[in-house]
Design a protein around this motif. Structure first.
Motif, PDB file in Angstrom:
ATOM      1  N   ILE A 467      30.576   0.834 -21.196  1.00  0.00           N
ATOM      2  CA  ILE A 467      29.221   0.214 -20.209  1.00  0.00           C
ATOM      3  C   ILE A 467      30.266  -0.428 -18.375  1.00  0.00           C
ATOM      4  CG2 ILE A 467      27.127  -0.399 -19.595  1.00  0.00           C
ATOM      5  CD1 ILE A 467      26.473   0.126 -22.457  1.00  0.00           C
ATOM      6  N   SER A 468      30.335  -0.056 -17.464  1.00  0.00           N
ATOM      7  CA  SER A 468      30.237  -0.788 -16.805  1.00  0.00           C
ATOM      8  C   SER A 468      29.571  -1.558 -16.173  1.00  0.00           C
ATOM      9  CB  SER A 468      31.269   0.035 -15.349  1.00  0.00           C
ATOM     10  OG  SER A 468      30.391   0.462 -14.242  1.00  0.00           O
ATOM     11  N   THR A 469      29.897  -2.403 -14.877  1.00  0.00           N
ATOM     12  CA  THR A 469      28.527  -3.199 -14.526  1.00  0.00           C
ATOM     13  C   THR A 469      27.467  -2.402 -13.771  1.00  0.00           C
ATOM     14  OG1 THR A 469      29.965  -5.504 -14.708  1.00  0.00           O
ATOM     15  CG2 THR A 469      27.919  -5.154 -13.308  1.00  0.00           C
ATOM     16  N   LYS A 470      28.347  -1.514 -13.372  1.00  0.00           N
ATOM     17  CA  LYS A 470      27.474  -0.237 -11.969  1.00  0.00           C
ATOM     18  C   LYS A 470      26.743   0.089 -12.920  1.00  0.00           C
ATOM     19  CE  LYS A 470      30.124  -0.047  -7.869  1.00  0.00           C
ATOM     20  NZ  LYS A 470      31.475  -0.136  -6.612  1.00  0.00           N
ATOM     21  N   ASP A 471      27.142   1.065 -14.312  1.00  0.00           N
ATOM     22  CA  ASP A 471      26.799   1.680 -14.639  1.00  0.00           C
ATOM     23  C   ASP A 471      25.577   0.877 -15.435  1.00  0.00           C
ATOM     24  OD1 ASP A 471      28.732   3.849 -14.895  1.00  0.00           O
ATOM     25  OD2 ASP A 471      29.385   2.904 -16.528  1.00  0.00           O
ATOM     26  N   MET A 472      25.436  -0.339 -16.111  1.00  0.00           N
ATOM     27  CA  MET A 472      23.454  -0.894 -16.280  1.00  0.00           C
ATOM     28  C   MET A 472      22.828  -1.270 -15.760  1.00  0.00           C
ATOM     29  SD  MET A 472      22.252  -2.365 -19.170  1.00  0.00           S
ATOM     30  CE  MET A 472      23.285  -2.055 -20.203  1.00  0.00           C
ATOM     31  N   GLN A 473      23.984  -1.472 -14.365  1.00  0.00           N
ATOM     32  CA  GLN A 473      23.188  -2.157 -13.175  1.00  0.00           C
ATOM     33  C   GLN A 473      21.524  -0.385 -12.416  1.00  0.00           C
ATOM     34  OE1 GLN A 473      23.842  -2.548  -8.678  1.00  0.00           O
ATOM     35  NE2 GLN A 473      24.272  -3.863 -10.050  1.00  0.00           N
ATOM     36  N   LYS A 474      23.042   0.620 -12.495  1.00  0.00           N
ATOM     37  CA  LYS A 474      22.426   2.196 -12.978  1.00  0.00           C
ATOM     38  C   LYS A 474      21.083   1.904 -13.336  1.00  0.00           C
ATOM     39  CE  LYS A 474      22.761   6.899 -12.036  1.00  0.00           C
ATOM     40  NZ  LYS A 474      24.192   7.941 -11.830  1.00  0.00           N
ATOM     41  N   MET A 475      21.739   2.018 -14.922  1.00  0.00           N
ATOM     42  CA  MET A 475      20.454   2.406 -15.802  1.00  0.00           C
ATOM     43  C   MET A 475      19.097   1.485 -16.101  1.00  0.00           C
ATOM     44  SD  MET A 475      22.644   2.928 -19.011  1.00  0.00           S
ATOM     45  CE  MET A 475      24.103   2.118 -19.293  1.00  0.00           C
ATOM     46  N   ASN A 476      19.503  -0.001 -15.080  1.00  0.00           N
ATOM     47  CA  ASN A 476      18.643  -0.909 -15.508  1.00  0.00           C
ATOM     48  C   ASN A 476      17.308   0.068 -13.984  1.00  0.00           C
ATOM     49  OD1 ASN A 476      19.184  -3.274 -17.069  1.00  0.00           O
ATOM     50  ND2 ASN A 476      19.955  -3.961 -15.992  1.00  0.00           N
TER      51      ASN A 476
END
Length: 502
Positions: A467-476
């Motif tokens: 889980i990258s920062t961009k992945d988590m930002q996208k999921m949020n």
């Protein structure tokens, strides 16, 4: 409208939880307060002492009371009901006592002269005359309970407070309105219903009261014994990100052991409540960040900025302090960040925080009050990067992003995985001098739970380094702004990255 369409079943469940907690609390408070007031109607001094004690209970802040109860009775419905009963006893006791003591003494003397027994004097004369005030006390208590029950969400008891707290946390007015309007509607409906019941005969009122007591008492007993002993309870703090993570934990655990029962407690509340619940064995695991571990849970000093060393130090200290296991962390960090508008970044070619020094006289900053004052916030940034912005303003966290989106400011503080970064097309500046402490997320688990469920560690370790920062930002963003269910977003990510079978 989109939230109502996608989350209507969850909203109905929350209404049911809120209603159950409220009615159970009212019934228990009535069982305690009404008989006590009836008994003490002949003992004025003792009644005044009891009234003073119940009044003192009302002055205890609800959050403090919930925090006190967790180590003794755990989390969920039980501490919520206890707290609500504590607050509801006073108005019911006061009105019942006033109702009985304000009866004309000549009526009681006449009943005694006619040879009526104590029971008949109570049921034929005193209770009917006192009933309007008793009903008024019940109505006041019910409205108070329904309003205060919104805080039950902080300890995993659910209810409409989940939507109110989430709305405040994410600056989502739709969620806030749903929670507030439905809570107010419940208060009005049940206030009117209690008033209607108060007009019935004493015998019918007792039938209604007994029926409710049996129904909700039976439901409470069933709920307490129906949960399988082998259930793994996973909790998460308030917000979309913790809810996504705990749903990932559940999917991965059940993939390792399909028969394993897993219970989720999303939008639990504060770090303090969660940690107390974990130590007390009321929950088995929750996602926690390394920075929070060092700053809040073990209160370490001078722990540096190296993510690996901080994680290892936190893991060791948690084990020594409370015999808790801190499993391997994920890749992303949800730490502090300075965020600028896209236009501002493009105009001055801003990519990292040190770039701000050349344009510090052009910066219009909007900071959370805590960030503006604390040493690991703006004061530390000024010292570390030798910058001092020309125009700084403090504002509530919930309106910072709206301020930068509307152009009132061009820089705000935030967190690296905030979904508003994607929604408003903002730029997170690189912390090139590594000022902010690392905030890697990792499962914090009871040691006993790992021993009882040996498959759990293997399952949760699949997220290690993922889980990258961009992945988590996208999921949020998908959960907060596209209103997708957290469990769907979590499941899709695991399948896409081949961590979960379809």
């Amino acid at each position: 409208m989109n939230i109502l369409k996608t989350q209507h079943q969850d909203i109905l469940n929350s209404v049911g939880q809120h209603l159950s907690i409220s009615l159970i609390s009212l019934l228990i408070a009535a069982v305690i307060a009404i008989p006590l007031a009836i008994y003490l109607r002949r003992y004025k001094k003792v009644a005044e002492v009891v009234l003073q004690i119940t009044s003192i209970f009302q002055t205890i802040p609800s959050l403090a009371l919930l925090g006190i109860l967790i180590p003794f009775v755990g989390i969920g419905t039980v501490p919520a009901v206890i707290a609500l009963v504590v607050y509801a006893v006073m108005p019911i006791f006061q009105n019942t006592y006033t109702g009985f003591t304000s009866i004309d003494p000549s009526l009681e003397e006449a009943a005694y002269a006619f040879g009526l027994s104590k029971y008949r004097r109570l049921t034929r004369i005193e209770l009917p005359l006192a009933m309007p005030l008793i009903v008024s006390g019940l109505r006041i208590a019910m409205v108070m309970i329904i309003g205060t029950a919104t805080l039950a969400a902080l300890i995993g008891a659910g209810g409409l407070g989940t939507y109110i707290l989430l709305g405040i946390e994410t600056n989502n007015n739709a969620l806030l309105i749903i929670g507030a309007v439905l809570s107010a509607a419940l208060a009005l409906i049940f206030s009117a219903l209690i008033r209607f019941i108060g007009k019935l005969s004493f015998k019918k009122i007792m039938y209604v009261f007994a029926t409710l007591l049996v129904l909700f008492g039976g439901w409470g007993i069933y709920s307490s014994v129906s949960k399988p002993l082998s259930t793994i309870t996973i909790a998460g703090k308030m917000g979309s990100e913790p809810e996504i993570l705990i749903n990932m934990y559940k999917d991965l655990i059940q993939q390792e052991n399909p028969k394993q029962k897993v219970e989720l407690k999303a939008n639990f509340g504060t770090t303090n409540f969660l940690y107390k619940a974990l130590k007390a064995g009321q929950i088995d695991v929750y996602p926690e960040f390394t920075g929070t571990v060092m700053e809040t849970l073990v209160k370490a000093q001078n722990y540096g900025k190296n993510p690996t060393k901080i994680y290892q130090q936190g893991k060791t200290m948690l084990k020594q302090q409370d015999n808790l296991d801190y499993l391997s962390p994920m890749k992303y960090q949800n730490g502090y960040a300075l965020v600028v508008s896209k236009d501002f970044a493009k105009k001055y070619n801003l990519k990292k925080i040190s770039d701000l020094r050349a344009v510090q006289d052009q910066v219009k900053a909007g900071f959370d009050i805590d960030f503006f004052n604390q040493k690991d916030g703006y004061p530390g940034i000024k010292k570390q990067y030798n910058i001092d912005f020309a125009d700084t303003n403090t504002m509530q966290p919930s309106i910072r992003y709206k301020a930068i989106a509307s152009g009132k400011v061009n820089l705000v503080d935030g967190y690296t995985t905030d979904p508003q970064v994607q929604k408003y097309h903002l730029v997170v500046l690189q912390d090139d001098k590594h000022f902010f402490p690392p905030y890697q997320g990792a499962p914090l688990v009871r040691n006993k739970a790992l021993k009882e469920h040996p498959d759990m560690k293997k399952a949760l370790d699949k997220l290690s380094g993922k889980i990258s920062t961009k992945d988590m930002q996208k999921m949020n963003y998908q959960v907060t702004f596209q209103h997708k269910k957290a469990k769907t977003v979590a499941h899709d990510y695991l399948v896409e990255h081949k961590l979960l079978d379809k």
